[in-house]
Design an enzyme around this catalytic site. Structure first.
Site, PDB file in Angstrom:
ATOM      1  N   CYS A 118      -1.014   6.035  35.290  1.00 30.97           N
ATOM      2  CA  CYS A 118      -0.527   4.860  34.561  1.00 30.97           C
ATOM      3  C   CYS A 118      -0.370   5.176  33.064  1.00 30.97           C
ATOM      4  CB  CYS A 118      -1.443   3.657  34.816  1.00 30.97           C
ATOM      5  SG  CYS A 118      -0.688   2.081  34.319  1.00 30.97           S
TER       6      CYS A 118
ATOM      7  N   HIS B 197      -0.748   3.117  40.474  1.00 37.46           N
ATOM      8  CA  HIS B 197      -2.203   3.235  40.599  1.00 37.46           C
ATOM      9  C   HIS B 197      -2.553   3.681  42.016  1.00 37.46           C
ATOM     10  CE1 HIS B 197      -3.604   1.405  36.802  1.00 37.46           C
ATOM     11  NE2 HIS B 197      -2.481   0.715  36.868  1.00 37.46           N
TER      12      HIS B 197
ATOM     13  N   GLU C 273      -5.400   4.430  43.175  1.00 35.80           N
ATOM     14  CA  GLU C 273      -6.674   3.819  43.570  1.00 35.80           C
ATOM     15  C   GLU C 273      -6.504   2.383  44.054  1.00 35.80           C
ATOM     16  OE1 GLU C 273      -6.229   2.520  39.293  1.00 35.80           O
ATOM     17  OE2 GLU C 273      -5.682   4.263  40.506  1.00 35.80           O
TER      18      GLU C 273
END
Length: 212
Positions: A81, A190, A192
């Protein structure tokens, strides 16, 4: 057991990134602002959220601009990011901010009047979007082309070297969703927060030898 350092400069989704790396069995995951700990790690993750001016101010205050240049040369390195945006030469955000400059190119604002097919698109671009894999890379292993990942950003990458663009996204305009050069890999989305495909990418990173 290999170690993965998640760089802590006070501006990142550190807990969720670290937990996701642990979940995929990446090894011993260390969230750290200690340059020596980061230097000694086998792999390094460089996350980031928020305004690029604040991020770069902390990165420079801590000397992490030089550290990132150093550790990303000789081991697997992943920017996420704003961590990806910080690797470019310059961002338009906050009236212009010089960044680390590992990848040629600029970070551009989507604009307040982003329109596609007559429809006004919201900025920031927030939610799930396809990523086209335009280059075969080890970090795409077991991830289908045009898999969907989770994005949150108002600024996008305009890459200076098209050969470094290994993943593309589209939101009103085409943008670089993933960049790679040697042992460096960086994503705008992202992983995650991207469920199965994001975890697969982190698992691939944990197994990657830094070559492609």
């Amino acid at each position: 057991m290999q170690t993965v350092a998640v760089i802590d400069y006070g501006m990142g989704n550190l807990h969720s990134v670290a937990k996701a790396l642990e979940h995929v069995g990446a090894g011993r995951v260390l969230v750290s602002s200690d340059a020596n700990v980061i230097r000694e790690a086998d792999r390094v993750v460089f996350p980031g959220v928020g305004a690029i001016r604040d991020c770069m101010a902390e990165i420079r205050r801590l000397g992490f601009d030089s550290l990132v240049r150093e550790v990303s040369q000789d081991r697997p390195f992943l920017g996420i990011c704003v961590g990806m945006q910080a690797l470019l030469e310059r961002s338009e955000e906050n009236d212009g901010v010089d960044c680390i400059g590992l990848f040629p190119g600029q970070v551009r604002f989507f604009g307040k009047n982003l329109v596609e097919d007559g429809e006004h698109l919201k900025v920031p671009h927030m939610g799930w979007n396809e990523v086209e894999q335009n280059v075969a890379h080890p970090l795409w292993h077991n991830i289908p082309d045009r898999a969907r990942f989770y994005f949150v950003h108002s600024y996008y990458i305009e890459a200076g070297n098209p050969q470094q663009v290994v993943g593309r996204g589209h939101y009103g305009k085409d943008f670089a969703a993933a960049l790679a050069d040697g042992s460096r890999f960086a994503v705008q989305f992202h992983p995650e927060k991207s469920h199965t495909h994001g975890l697969q990418l982190l698992q691939n990173f944990a197994a990657w030898d830094g070559r492609w």
